[in-house]
Design an enzyme around this catalytic site. Structure first.
Site, PDB file in Angstrom:
ATOM      1  CE  LYS A  30      26.577  -3.939  -5.851  1.00 23.11           C
ATOM      2  NZ  LYS A  30      26.878  -3.095  -7.028  1.00 23.11           N
ATOM      3  CG  HIS A  63       3.943   4.482   8.543  1.00 22.53           C
ATOM      4  ND1 HIS A  63       4.138   5.260   7.415  1.00 22.53           N
ATOM      5  CD2 HIS A  63       3.477   3.288   8.085  1.00 22.53           C
ATOM      6  CE1 HIS A  63       3.811   4.558   6.341  1.00 22.53           C
ATOM      7  NE2 HIS A  63       3.409   3.366   6.727  1.00 22.53           N
ATOM      8  NE  ARG A  96      -1.612  -2.213   2.931  1.00 22.29           N
ATOM      9  CZ  ARG A  96      -1.394  -3.461   2.509  1.00 22.29           C
ATOM     10  NH1 ARG A  96      -2.136  -3.972   1.562  1.00 22.29           N
ATOM     11  NH2 ARG A  96      -0.428  -4.192   3.013  1.00 22.29           N
ATOM     12  CB  THR A  97       3.544   2.545   2.216  1.00 19.14           C
ATOM     13  OG1 THR A  97       2.792   2.270   3.400  1.00 19.14           O
ATOM     14  CG2 THR A  97       4.265   3.868   2.384  1.00 19.14           C
ATOM     15  NE  ARG A 113       7.477   1.274   5.266  1.00 22.43           N
ATOM     16  CZ  ARG A 113       6.369   0.582   5.030  1.00 22.43           C
ATOM     17  NH1 ARG A 113       6.434  -0.733   4.868  1.00 22.43           N
ATOM     18  NH2 ARG A 113       5.207   1.186   4.967  1.00 22.43           N
TER      19      ARG A 113
END
Length: 365
Positions: free
Chosen positions: A80, A129, A51-52, A101
């Site tokens: 890496k 959030h 969703r986000t 995120r």
């Protein structure tokens, strides 16, 4: 230049303004279809999201802009060993605004201190959030018409639920708010949220483990799933995962105008039979989130053009402690300074500025 790391980065007046723009976009989408023409959004998603991430991408495309980025850490140079700070600097040269995120708490804050473009925190571990909070606030305003004098119940995983922490911070700034915290004792709201947010603001709140007893008094019920990915013990997750399941029979004594919300995804904490109930708002909530992200992108890109004054940091800071939270960004970020802000002089308590979840006595190392 402004970034959004914490919902408190926005004043209530700014939130109201963003909500007004989001409502106008919802009514007049064509008027905004070229607002970001020639602009690029980078979506740096170091952990899974549906969703986000898609909401951000849809928001930018519907504003006439373009999107680049990745949807998992192994697709990036983080695999890496590249630091969050270096990634932020590099991607600043490719995009006009960045949404991040990340599983490590404090990662978007680190990025915002190095990047040359606005950073949006799209969720950092079990911490914050803020864009979900904007979606939640729009949902409440659209469904209830106001924020004042509401009784809001939060149910489920209140310990790791970053959406819960951010929404509580936003709501306590409005008058007459009452908070009911519904969870098993193992998943209660962290002490720093109670101490620094609820108690500091003087908000009326109570804790209970009974959803049934809390429901009749609620104007808003904010359900959350028990987050398996946040547990270090499979056994503890299995024991707690079915703590609360909202079904039609449990809603019999609830208010007729109750607003049922959920940040999604759900597992089984809301029965699919509840979807037919007119009080279920969680799918509308996801749509409102797209409009709020469109409005936020416009706000931050506009702010980028201004010579915004840097807020003076009046916190007392100390540097001779080590954060013991294994999910803090300091556990992986190269040479990131360990900094703590004093939150309670009388009790000698301080807090990591990156993850906020740990308290330490000045006398301990």
């Amino acid at each position: 230049m402004r970034s959004l790391i914490d919902i408190l980065d926005l004043s209530t007046q700014e939130i109201d303004s963003i909500i007004d723009v989001a409502a106008d976009i919802m009514k007049n989408p064509a008027a905004y279809s070229e607002k970001c023409r020639g602009k690029k959004l980078a979506t740096l998603f170091f952990e899974p999201s549906t969703r986000t991430r898609l909401s951000f991408e849809a928001a930018m495309y519907e504003l006439g802009g373009n999107v680049l980025g990745f949807s998992e850490a192994k697709s990036s140079s983080a695999a890496k060993g590249e630091s969050m700070a270096d990634t932020a600097v590099v991607v600043s040269g490719y995009a006009d605004i960045i949404a991040i995120r990340h599983p490590k708490e404090g990662a978007p804050l680190v990025a915002s201190e190095k990047a040359y473009v606005p950073i949006i925190n799209a969720g950092d571990g079990g911490h914050k959030h803020p864009t979900q909070t904007l979606a939640d606030l729009f949902t409440i305003k659209h469904e209830k018409g106001h924020f004042e004098n509401l009784t809001v119940g939060f149910c489920g995983d209140l310990k790791f639920g970053r959406t819960v922490h951010s929404l509580i911070e936003a709501l306590v700034r409005y008058s007459g708010i009452k908070i009911v915290l519904i969870s098993p004792k193992e998943l209660r709201v962290p002490s720093y949220v109670k101490r620094d947010v609820l108690e500091k603001s003087g908000t009326d709140y109570r804790e209970t483990d009974s959803l049934e007893s809390a429901l009749p008094s609620l104007d808003i019920l904010y359900m959350t799933r028990i987050q398996k990915e946040r547990f270090t013990s499979e056994e503890e997750y299995e024991r707690l995962k079915d703590s609360y399941i909202l079904s039609p029979d449990k809603l019999r004594d609830a208010k007729k105008d109750l607003c049922i919300m959920h940040p999604l995804p759900r597992v089984n904490e809301i029965s699919v039979a509840v979807d037919k109930d007119p009080r279920a708002c969680y799918f509308k909530q996801t749509l409102y989130g797209k409009y709020m992200r469109m409005a936020l992108i416009l706000f931050l890109l506009d702010e980028k053009q201004k010579l915004a004054e840097k807020k003076k940091d009046n916190r007392r800071l100390i540097y001779n402690r080590i954060c013991k939270n294994p999910n803090c960004i300091t556990s992986t970020e190269q040479e990131l300074p360990q900094i703590f802000s004093v939150v309670n002089e009388e009790e000698n308590i301080c807090r990591c500025i990156w993850c906020e979840s740990a308290y330490f006595s000045f006398g301990e190392k």
